[in-house]
Design a protein around this motif. Structure first.
Motif, PDB file in Angstrom:
ATOM      1  N   SER A  61      55.342  67.128  32.919  1.00  0.00           N
ATOM      2  CA  SER A  61      55.147  68.579  32.990  1.00  0.00           C
ATOM      3  C   SER A  61      53.699  68.970  33.261  1.00  0.00           C
ATOM      4  CB  SER A  61      55.600  69.237  31.670  1.00  0.00           C
ATOM      5  OG  SER A  61      56.963  68.975  31.426  1.00  0.00           O
ATOM      6  N   ILE A  62      52.807  68.013  33.425  1.00  0.00           N
ATOM      7  CA  ILE A  62      51.405  68.325  33.691  1.00  0.00           C
ATOM      8  C   ILE A  62      50.952  67.593  34.956  1.00  0.00           C
ATOM      9  CG2 ILE A  62      50.859  68.720  31.265  1.00  0.00           C
ATOM     10  CD1 ILE A  62      49.632  65.934  31.177  1.00  0.00           C
ATOM     11  N   PHE A  63      49.930  68.116  35.602  1.00  0.00           N
ATOM     12  CA  PHE A  63      49.296  67.446  36.738  1.00  0.00           C
ATOM     13  C   PHE A  63      47.809  67.788  36.732  1.00  0.00           C
ATOM     14  CE2 PHE A  63      50.386  71.618  38.265  1.00  0.00           C
ATOM     15  CZ  PHE A  63      49.349  71.991  39.108  1.00  0.00           C
ATOM     16  N   ASN A  64      47.020  66.889  37.265  1.00  0.00           N
ATOM     17  CA  ASN A  64      45.558  67.035  37.274  1.00  0.00           C
ATOM     18  C   ASN A  64      45.061  67.316  38.686  1.00  0.00           C
ATOM     19  OD1 ASN A  64      45.241  66.473  34.485  1.00  0.00           O
ATOM     20  ND2 ASN A  64      45.409  64.275  34.899  1.00  0.00           N
ATOM     21  N   VAL A  65      44.015  68.129  38.780  1.00  0.00           N
ATOM     22  CA  VAL A  65      43.328  68.424  40.037  1.00  0.00           C
ATOM     23  C   VAL A  65      41.881  67.942  39.885  1.00  0.00           C
ATOM     24  CG1 VAL A  65      42.642  70.194  41.696  1.00  0.00           C
ATOM     25  CG2 VAL A  65      44.815  70.407  40.451  1.00  0.00           C
ATOM     26  N   ASP A  66      41.493  66.960  40.668  1.00  0.00           N
ATOM     27  CA  ASP A  66      40.152  66.383  40.563  1.00  0.00           C
ATOM     28  C   ASP A  66      39.104  67.310  41.166  1.00  0.00           C
ATOM     29  OD1 ASP A  66      41.276  64.159  39.391  1.00  0.00           O
ATOM     30  OD2 ASP A  66      41.536  63.101  41.306  1.00  0.00           O
ATOM     31  N   GLY A  67      37.825  66.943  40.918  1.00  0.00           N
ATOM     32  CA  GLY A  67      36.726  67.726  41.470  1.00  0.00           C
ATOM     33  C   GLY A  67      36.715  67.709  42.988  1.00  0.00           C
ATOM     34  N   GLY A  68      36.418  68.855  43.592  1.00  0.00           N
ATOM     35  CA  GLY A  68      36.419  68.962  45.047  1.00  0.00           C
ATOM     36  C   GLY A  68      37.803  69.071  45.647  1.00  0.00           C
ATOM     37  N   HIS A  69      38.832  69.310  44.826  1.00  0.00           N
ATOM     38  CA  HIS A  69      40.211  69.422  45.299  1.00  0.00           C
ATOM     39  C   HIS A  69      40.815  70.736  44.809  1.00  0.00           C
ATOM     40  CE1 HIS A  69      39.371  65.145  45.665  1.00  0.00           C
ATOM     41  NE2 HIS A  69      40.438  65.001  46.425  1.00  0.00           N
ATOM     42  N   ARG A  70      41.875  71.144  45.487  1.00  0.00           N
ATOM     43  CA  ARG A  70      42.692  72.280  45.074  1.00  0.00           C
ATOM     44  C   ARG A  70      44.156  71.903  45.270  1.00  0.00           C
ATOM     45  NH1 ARG A  70      38.280  73.132  43.807  1.00  0.00           N
ATOM     46  NH2 ARG A  70      37.050  75.059  43.917  1.00  0.00           N
ATOM     47  N   ALA A  71      45.043  72.620  44.576  1.00  0.00           N
ATOM     48  CA  ALA A  71      46.465  72.274  44.626  1.00  0.00           C
ATOM     49  C   ALA A  71      47.316  73.509  44.833  1.00  0.00           C
ATOM     50  CB  ALA A  71      46.887  71.554  43.343  1.00  0.00           C
ATOM     51  N   VAL A  72      48.446  73.308  45.480  1.00  0.00           N
ATOM     52  CA  VAL A  72      49.488  74.331  45.596  1.00  0.00           C
ATOM     53  C   VAL A  72      50.782  73.734  45.064  1.00  0.00           C
ATOM     54  CG1 VAL A  72      48.408  75.501  47.546  1.00  0.00           C
ATOM     55  CG2 VAL A  72      50.016  73.646  47.970  1.00  0.00           C
ATOM     56  N   ILE A  73      51.681  74.594  44.646  1.00  0.00           N
ATOM     57  CA  ILE A  73      52.941  74.155  44.042  1.00  0.00           C
ATOM     58  C   ILE A  73      54.095  74.465  44.987  1.00  0.00           C
ATOM     59  CG2 ILE A  73      54.587  74.595  42.183  1.00  0.00           C
ATOM     60  CD1 ILE A  73      52.323  72.923  41.248  1.00  0.00           C
ATOM     61  N   TYR A  74      54.924  73.417  45.243  1.00  0.00           N
ATOM     62  CA  TYR A  74      56.177  73.626  45.982  1.00  0.00           C
ATOM     63  C   TYR A  74      57.319  73.646  44.984  1.00  0.00           C
ATOM     64  CZ  TYR A  74      60.387  72.547  48.570  1.00  0.00           C
ATOM     65  OH  TYR A  74      61.668  72.572  49.068  1.00  0.00           O
ATOM     66  N   SER A  75      58.081  74.737  44.972  1.00  0.00           N
ATOM     67  CA  SER A  75      59.203  74.901  44.054  1.00  0.00           C
ATOM     68  C   SER A  75      60.507  74.730  44.817  1.00  0.00           C
ATOM     69  CB  SER A  75      59.150  76.279  43.389  1.00  0.00           C
ATOM     70  OG  SER A  75      60.307  76.483  42.599  1.00  0.00           O
ATOM     71  N   ARG A  76      61.432  73.989  44.216  1.00  0.00           N
ATOM     72  CA  ARG A  76      62.748  73.816  44.835  1.00  0.00           C
ATOM     73  C   ARG A  76      63.551  75.112  44.827  1.00  0.00           C
ATOM     74  NH1 ARG A  76      64.346  68.359  45.258  1.00  0.00           N
ATOM     75  NH2 ARG A  76      62.868  66.905  44.286  1.00  0.00           N
ATOM     76  N   GLU A  87      40.342  73.071  39.793  1.00  0.00           N
ATOM     77  CA  GLU A  87      40.168  71.773  39.152  1.00  0.00           C
ATOM     78  C   GLU A  87      40.585  71.846  37.682  1.00  0.00           C
ATOM     79  OE1 GLU A  87      36.058  71.314  39.689  1.00  0.00           O
ATOM     80  OE2 GLU A  87      36.156  71.098  41.874  1.00  0.00           O
ATOM     81  N   GLY A  88      41.192  70.754  37.186  1.00  0.00           N
ATOM     82  CA  GLY A  88      41.612  70.694  35.790  1.00  0.00           C
ATOM     83  C   GLY A  88      43.059  70.261  35.652  1.00  0.00           C
ATOM     84  N   THR A  89      43.626  70.438  34.446  1.00  0.00           N
ATOM     85  CA  THR A  89      44.997  70.050  34.128  1.00  0.00           C
ATOM     86  C   THR A  89      45.863  71.304  34.058  1.00  0.00           C
ATOM     87  OG1 THR A  89      44.204  68.144  32.863  1.00  0.00           O
ATOM     88  CG2 THR A  89      46.469  68.852  32.474  1.00  0.00           C
ATOM     89  N   HIS A  90      47.051  71.238  34.671  1.00  0.00           N
ATOM     90  CA  HIS A  90      47.936  72.408  34.757  1.00  0.00           C
ATOM     91  C   HIS A  90      49.373  71.996  34.420  1.00  0.00           C
ATOM     92  CE1 HIS A  90      44.650  74.534  36.841  1.00  0.00           C
ATOM     93  NE2 HIS A  90      44.472  73.386  37.495  1.00  0.00           N
ATOM     94  N   LEU A  91      50.182  72.986  34.032  1.00  0.00           N
ATOM     95  CA  LEU A  91      51.585  72.770  33.689  1.00  0.00           C
ATOM     96  C   LEU A  91      52.487  73.052  34.879  1.00  0.00           C
ATOM     97  CD1 LEU A  91      51.746  74.456  30.154  1.00  0.00           C
ATOM     98  CD2 LEU A  91      51.791  72.006  30.657  1.00  0.00           C
TER      99      LEU A  91
END
Length: 312
Positions: A61-76, A87-91
């Motif tokens: 249920s968690i994922f990490n984003v390292d420094g110099g990175h960004r994330a997007v979420i794909y939902s089914r 950057e950081g830990t997200h649910l």
């Protein structure tokens, strides 16, 4: 993030407390002198299984984003979300949601292109591009371009811009006006990349090479120009030498004319020249290492016999 860490800490403490209670119940049954009851064994096993399932569910249920990175979420369920995660830990919801992490740091890339100039000369140009994605447009980039966005976009637009700009200049202008060519390429490429939500921090021409035939022609032209300049120098030198000879001849003629007038008008001029010549001969003989005995007639120093310009 602080609230999330506080909840995770409390959950870990509750899990540890449940495990301690389960082991205490099991040991208490054995200390009474009787075998452990079936209920106690099932209760302890069920607690351990529940704890394991809870740990697996939490890790998924968690994922990490390292420094110099960004994330997007794909939902089914709803597709790509518009939120960009820093950057950081997200649910996230396990199985229903999948994180897609992008490296948003500037990345260098060399792009080579073979194109033609205005005078139909082929030139090989290498372009160095420092690019990165627009952070706010990462969901749109994922929808339209995917993960390998730079591989899909940069080679095509860079080749197109290079061909359109280089075609406006001659081969010689690519060398003499290189700064202008680089500026035009940078301006047009930045505009094209912005259409695809890409940011170009630097665009520069690192290598410009012409065909072997054109290089040989340029060298031959340079050699011909040097030979022409050398021939011009030789002609100028010959002209100067000719002018020097004319001036010298004119000076000798004028000198002869003046000497003739002096002999005609002043007979003692010859006696003066004879004395000067005798002085030079005497100095030469005196400075010689050999001993020479000559009379005054040989030295033309018989000045006592000169009367009226004649030697007795």
């Amino acid at each position: 993030m602080s609230r999330f860490n506080r909840n995770a800490s409390q959950g870990g403490q509750n899990i540890q407390k449940m495990m301690q209670d389960a082991f205490k119940g099991s040991s208490g049954s054995g200390s009474g002198g009787k075998g452990p009851g079936a209920g106690s064994i099932l209760a302890g096993g069920g607690s351990i299984i529940a704890l394991g399932l809870a740990g697996v569910a939490f890790s998924q249920s968690i994922f990490n984003v390292d420094g110099g990175h960004r994330a997007v979420i794909y939902s089914r369920i709803s597709g790509v979300k518009e939120t960009v995660y820093n950057e950081g830990t997200h649910l996230m919801l396990p199985w229903f949601e999948t994180p897609v992490v992008y490296d948003v740091r500037a990345k260098p890339r060399n792009i080579a292109s073979l194109t033609g100039t205005k005078d139909l000369q082929m030139v090989d140009i290498t372009l160095r591009v420092l690019s990165r994605p627009s952070v706010s447009a990462l969901p749109e980039i994922y929808k339209t371009l995917g993960i390998d966005y730079d591989e899909r976009v940069l080679p095509s637009i860079a080749n197109e811009v290079l061909k359109s700009v280089v075609a406006q200049f001659n081969a010689s202008q690519l060398i003499t006006q290189r700064e202008k060519v680089s500026r035009l390429v940078r301006e047009q490429l930045v505009k094209r990349a912005a259409f695809f939500n890409l940011i170009l921090d630097d665009v520069s021409l690192t290598h410009v090479a012409f065909s072997p035939e054109f290089t040989a022609a340029v060298e031959a032209k340079q050699i011909a120009q040097q030979e022409a300049q050398r021939a011009t120098f030789i002609v100028d030198r010959a002209t100067q030498e000719k002018q020097s000879i004319i001036v010298k001849a004119q000076g000798e003629a004028k000198s002869a004319e003046l000497i003739g007038e002096a002999i005609k008008n002043k007979p003692g001029f010859l006696d003066l020249r004879r004395i000067e010549a005798a002085t030079q001969i005497a100095n030469t003989i005196a400075n010689s290492k050999n001993r020479v005995y000559v009379d005054s007639n040989a030295l033309m120093l018989n000045v006592n016999g000169m009367v009226g310009g004649e030697t007795k």
